[in-house]
Design a protein around this motif. Sequence first.
Motif, PDB file in Angstrom:
ATOM      1  N   GLN A   1      47.070  22.917   0.947  1.00 52.85           N
ATOM      2  CA  GLN A   1      48.174  22.098   0.451  1.00 52.85           C
ATOM      3  C   GLN A   1      48.148  20.706   1.064  1.00 52.85           C
ATOM      4  O   GLN A   1      48.463  19.717   0.395  1.00 52.85           O
ATOM      5  CB  GLN A   1      49.506  22.796   0.742  1.00 52.85           C
TER       6      GLN A   1
ATOM      7  N   ALA B   1      54.206  30.548   2.984  1.00 56.70           N
ATOM      8  CA  ALA B   1      53.275  29.429   3.140  1.00 56.70           C
ATOM      9  C   ALA B   1      53.460  28.369   2.056  1.00 56.70           C
ATOM     10  O   ALA B   1      52.774  27.342   2.067  1.00 56.70           O
ATOM     11  CB  ALA B   1      51.840  29.935   3.121  1.00 56.70           C
TER      12      ALA B   1
ATOM     13  N   ASN C   1      56.906  24.773  -0.019  1.00 55.18           N
ATOM     14  CA  ASN C   1      56.405  23.521   0.541  1.00 55.18           C
ATOM     15  C   ASN C   1      56.415  22.458  -0.550  1.00 55.18           C
ATOM     16  O   ASN C   1      55.832  22.661  -1.610  1.00 55.18           O
ATOM     17  CB  ASN C   1      54.979  23.749   1.055  1.00 55.18           C
TER      18      ASN C   1
ATOM     19  N   SER D   1      48.004  26.823   3.536  1.00 52.64           N
ATOM     20  CA  SER D   1      48.759  25.709   4.115  1.00 52.64           C
ATOM     21  C   SER D   1      47.851  24.494   4.305  1.00 52.64           C
ATOM     22  O   SER D   1      48.245  23.357   4.006  1.00 52.64           O
ATOM     23  CB  SER D   1      49.371  26.132   5.455  1.00 52.64           C
TER      24      SER D   1
END
Length: 335
Positions: free
Chosen positions: A137, A172, A3, A134
Amino acid sequence: MANPKNQEKSGFSDLRNAARLSVAPMMDWTDRHCRYLHRLMSHHALLYTEMVTAPALVRGGALHLLDYNVEEHPVALQLGGSDPAELKAATALCVERGYDEVNLNVGCPSDRVQSGAFGAVLMKTPDLVADCVSAMQEGAGDVPVTVKCRIGVDDQDPTEVLPDFLEKMRGAGVTRITVHARKAWLEGLSPKENRDIPPLDYALVHEMKRVFPELHLSINGGVQSPETIEEELTFMDGVMVGRAAYHQPYDILGHADKRVFGDAREALSRAEVVLAMEDYIGRHIASGGKLAQVTKHMLGLFAGQPGARRWKRVLSEGAHKEGAGFELVREALPR
């Protein structure tokens, strides 16, 4: 694919390098006074706070738990929690305060943590952990979110559980994980016993580095010496040291900058580290603090050295007394 919100873009451009050696988050030990002391010994090692629970920050408004000294950078805050929305909000609060990293605790086996459905018990629900990181983040912006976990809990088979867990963390977007190379037994062992009784399985953690070469993996558990740190760095990206860094801080950190990070600067001696604490201790006392709140973290500085017993005795007996100041620390110094 990682990510992009979890890329290493903290205030320190090379946080991954700092993570080559880190001092573990330890309740009641790695407070801001301890971290200031540790930073005097190593400019580079990554320091972790004690675990702070997301509910305490978000519901309890205990923002004083986020206080730290600017000198501590690079410094990471460890969160405990299992509610993605609450962890997202808590992470945003940590980032606002300028922490270089936010870490999720998936390793603590204490009863209090279990009752809150977080810590090591989360090893049983990796999909929930993925949801948590997640969400974190999203609250972290450019600050990296990391995870500290066990190899498994209770009757789980670590050879099955750990690779599945790491795969879900990778999916993730987590790029940096610290693995405590022991199981946690949630029933039948105390938190203290969980630090010693379950056997270490370094080989499994080493194998995880082979299986997940793109992840930055640090090993934790049972590391007692600079020699072990150097040996483990031949297998792993990083080493996290817990109790040895607290009880023998100079042995672990005193020459780490040269041995681990290749920094040629002359290391402070033990006595120089003590004297470098004078201004800090003076400011702490002037603000209403007590000498013992700082010196309790300094008791192991001379571990194994002549005068160590007297150093500990003088500070232990005198630092809590009314009016005690740095002159007591000078008196305690080995001669």
